[in-house]
Design an enzyme around this catalytic site. Structure first.
Site, PDB file in Angstrom:
ATOM      1  N   GLY A  65       0.094   1.029  10.788  1.00 51.36           N
ATOM      2  CA  GLY A  65      -1.098   1.871  10.799  1.00 51.36           C
ATOM      3  C   GLY A  65      -1.071   2.755   9.579  1.00 51.36           C
ATOM      4  O   GLY A  65      -0.355   3.745   9.537  1.00 51.36           O
ATOM      5  N   THR A  66      -1.832   2.385   8.557  1.00 52.24           N
ATOM      6  CA  THR A  66      -1.793   3.141   7.319  1.00 52.24           C
ATOM      7  C   THR A  66      -2.865   2.596   6.396  1.00 52.24           C
ATOM      8  O   THR A  66      -3.477   1.579   6.691  1.00 52.24           O
ATOM      9  CB  THR A  66      -0.400   2.994   6.666  1.00 52.24           C
ATOM     10  OG1 THR A  66      -0.307   3.882   5.592  1.00 52.24           O
ATOM     11  CG2 THR A  66      -0.188   1.601   6.149  1.00 52.24           C
ATOM     12  N   THR A  67      -3.117   3.298   5.288  1.00 56.04           N
ATOM     13  CA  THR A  67      -3.932   2.721   4.213  1.00 56.04           C
ATOM     14  C   THR A  67      -3.240   3.005   2.897  1.00 56.04           C
ATOM     15  O   THR A  67      -2.983   4.174   2.567  1.00 56.04           O
ATOM     16  CB  THR A  67      -5.336   3.355   4.166  1.00 56.04           C
ATOM     17  OG1 THR A  67      -5.890   3.348   5.453  1.00 56.04           O
ATOM     18  CG2 THR A  67      -6.225   2.587   3.216  1.00 56.04           C
TER      19      THR A  67
END
Lengths: 273, 204
Positions: A56-58
Site C-alpha cells: 500500500g503505497t505510491t
C-alpha cells in the site's frame, strides 16, 4: 536431514565467503538461519501472506531532459489501520543513487543498505563509480537468489552515471527492467494518469518536480493506502537533491481552495418620509 | 476484506446540555479506491430526530428509505412525530426481521425527547440496542473513535463546545483509518435550531 545448501546464494559469493577476510570486508553475503520448523514450505507460505498486504503505497520515478525525478508518499498501513504517516520511502543508497520502497519496509531498508555497501566496495576495487545498470543488477541478482522465500519488494533504482540518467525497476520476484517512467504501489494507477498526461521530455526541473508532486497528491486523494507527505527528489549530474516534502492534507487545499461563501446583501426597508 | 469494511465509514453521536451532535465522515469508497467525497450518511427523520448509518453503502441507503417510509406512515396514522425511543425500537425490530440475511449496517439514532433531553443509542447489524448517556460510535474506525471520545468527552457541553469536541474526535480518529475520512459533516441539534457544518479534513 534436508540438504539446504541449494537455498544459499550463488557459488561465487559462497567462495568469497569462505575467505576469512570476507566477513570483515563485507563481500560475504549475509547468512540467514532458516527457521527450525517441521513444515518449512507451510511456514514460508504464511510468511509471504503476512507481508503481502504491505504494498500500500505510491512511488514514482521518471527520466527527463535534465535528469531523474523520484517521488513517493509516506504512509504505512496494516490492513485498514494507518500505522504511520511519516515513513521515509526514498532511500539514499549513495550520493548519486536513490532507491524507492514499496512492499516490506524491512526488506527494502536492509537490502538497499546492503546494496550501498557493495556499490562502495565496487568503487574501491575498480577506482570508478558503479553504473546504475550495475547497481540495479547487483540488487536484482541478490533478490533472485531469495526468490520464493517471501521477500516483498517493488523498488526503483534511479541515479546518474557516466552515460547520463538511469532508471531501473527491480522486484522481489527477480525481475529487472530498464525504463523511462515507472510508478509502483497501490496508488500507481492514479499517479500514472497524472504523470502520463503532464509529461514532456524537455520540462524544466521545477516543472518536473511539480508534476511529480501533483501525481503523488492525486494518488493519495484516490488511494486509501497512500497519504502523509509527498516527497520529491531530483537526481542530476551533481547527485541527488531533495526538492520538496509537502503534507498532502495541505496540498489539497492549495490546489483546490474552498471558495469563500458569498454573503448576500440583505435588502433594507426603505423609510418613507 | 469484510463486507462491513467494503465502503468505509465513521460516525459519532454525542450528548450535550439539552442538545446533541451527530457527525460522520463523507467518503464513499470501493475498498481502497475513493469514489466520492460527499456521501450522505446522516439523515433527518424529523426536526429533532436524526439517524446515522454506517457500513455497506447500499444498505445505508435502503435502510434510510425504509425508515423514512415507516415514519411517514406513523405520522399519517398517529398525527404526530415518533419519539426517539420508539424510533430506536422500530430500527431494532426492522433489523431483526432480517436476522438470517441481515442489512450490513450499524445505525446510530440521536434525538431530543419532548422535554428537551437528548437521547442517543446505537444498534448492531441485527438490532441489539445499546443506550448510552454520553456518546456512541460506529464504523470502520470505531476503535479509534472510542478512544478519542473517551478522552475528549465531558458531560453538559454547550452546543458550540460540543461541536468542537465531536469534530476533533472524528477527525483525529479517521486520520488513523485508510478507508474513512475525506472530510466530515456535523449536525448540532437543540430544541430551537439545527446547525450543520462541514469539516475541512485531510483528504488522503
Amino acid at each position: 536431514m534436508l540438504d539446504l545448501r541449494v537455498l544459499e546464494p550463488c557459488s561465487l559469493q559462497s567462495s568469497l565467503a569462505a575467505c576469512a577476510d570476507s566477513q570483515v570486508l563485507g563481500t560475504a553475503p549475509p547468512t540467514f538461519k532458516l527457521p527450525a520448523v517441521a513444515d518449512l514450505d507451510g511456514f514460508q507460505k504464511a510468511a509471504v501472506q503476512m507481508v503481502k498486504p504491505a504494498k500500500g503505497t505510491t512511488t514514482l520515478a521518471f527520466v527527463f531532459k535534465h535528469g531523474v525525478i523520484v517521488a513517493a508518499d509516506s504512509r504505512a498501513s496494516m490492513g485498514n489501520y494507518i500505522s504511520s504517516q511519516t515513513v521515509k520511502k526514498i532511500l539514499e543508497i549513495n550520493r548519486y543513487l536513490l532507491g524507492t520502497m514499496a512492499g516490506g519496509a524491512a526488506d527494502c531498508q536492509f537490502w538497499q543498505r546492503n546494496l550501498g555497501t557493495r556499490c562502495r566496495l565496487h568503487e574501491l576495487a575498480n577506482k570508478r563509480r558503479i553504473s546504475v545498470a550495475g547497481a540495479s543488477k547487483l540488487l536484482a541478482n541478490t533478490l533472485y537468489s531469495y526468490r520464493g522465500m517471501g521477500l516483498s519488494m517493488g523498488t526503483m533504482i534511479a541515479g546518474w552515471d557516466e552515460s547520463g540518467p538511469g532508471l531501473y525497476y527491480v522486484d522481489s520476484e527477480g525481475g529487472r527492467v530498464e525504463g523511462k517512467r515507472f510508478s509502483v504501489g497501490s496508488g500507481s494507477t492514479y499517479a500514472y494518469g497524472v504523470l502520463d498526461t503532464g509529461f514532456r521530455f524537455d520540462m524544466t526541473v521545477d516543472e518536473a518536480v511539480e508534476l511529480a508532486r501533483r501525481a503523488i497528491y492525486h494518488a493519495t486523494f484516490r488511494d486509501g493506502a497512500s497519504g502523509g507527505v509527498a516527497s520529491v527528489y531530483y537526481v542530476g549530474p551533481q547527485g541527488f537533491k531533495k526538492m520538496s516534502g509537502d503534507d498532502v492534507g495541505e496540498l489539497h487545499y492549495k490546489y483546490y481552495p474552498v471558495p469563500e461563501a458569498t454573503v448576500e446583501a440583505e435588502m433594507e426597508d426603505v423609510t418613507t418620509s | 476484506m469484510s463486507i462491513t469494511s467494503y465502503n468505509g465509514s465513521a460516525l459519532i453521536a454525542m450528548v450535550g446540555k439539552n442538545c446533541f451532535a451527530i457527525a460522520s465522515d463523507r467518503r464513499l469508497g470501493v475498498q481502497f479506491q475513493t469514489i466520492a467525497t460527499d456521501f450522505q450518511r446522516i439523515f433527518e427523520i424529523h426536526e429533532t430526530l436524526y439517524v446515522g448509518l454506517s457500513g455497506l453503502a447500499t444498505d445505508v441507503q435502503t435502510m434510510y428509505q425504509r425508515l423514512k417510509f415507516r415514519h411517514k406512515l406513523y405520522n399519517l396514522r398517529e398525527e404526530r412525530n415518533m419519539r426517539p425511543e420508539t424510533f430506536a425500537s422500530l430500527v431494532s425490530a426492522m433489523l431483526y426481521e432480517k436476522r438470517f440475511g441481515p442489512y450490513f449496517c450499524e445505525p446510530i439514532i440521536a434525538g431530543l425527547n419532548e422535554d428537551g433531553t437528548p437521547f442517543i443509542c446505537t444498534t448492531d447489524l441485527i438490532g441489539a440496542k445499546q443506550l448510552s448517556k454520553d456518546f456512541v460510535v460506529s464504523g470502520t474506525a470505531s476503535e479509534s473513535l472510542y478512544g478519542a471520545c473517551e478522552s475528549m468527552y465531558k458531560p453538559d457541553l454547550e452546543p458550540e463546545e460540543l461541536f468542537e469536541t465531536i469534530s476533533q474526535a472524528l477527525l483525529s480518529s479517521v486520520d488513523r483509518d485508510c478507508i474513512s475520512g475525506w472530510g466530515g459533516i456535523v449536525h448540532v441539534v437543540s430544541a430551537d435550531q439545527v446547525i450543520t457544518r462541514t469539516l475541512k479534513g485531510r483528504m488522503d
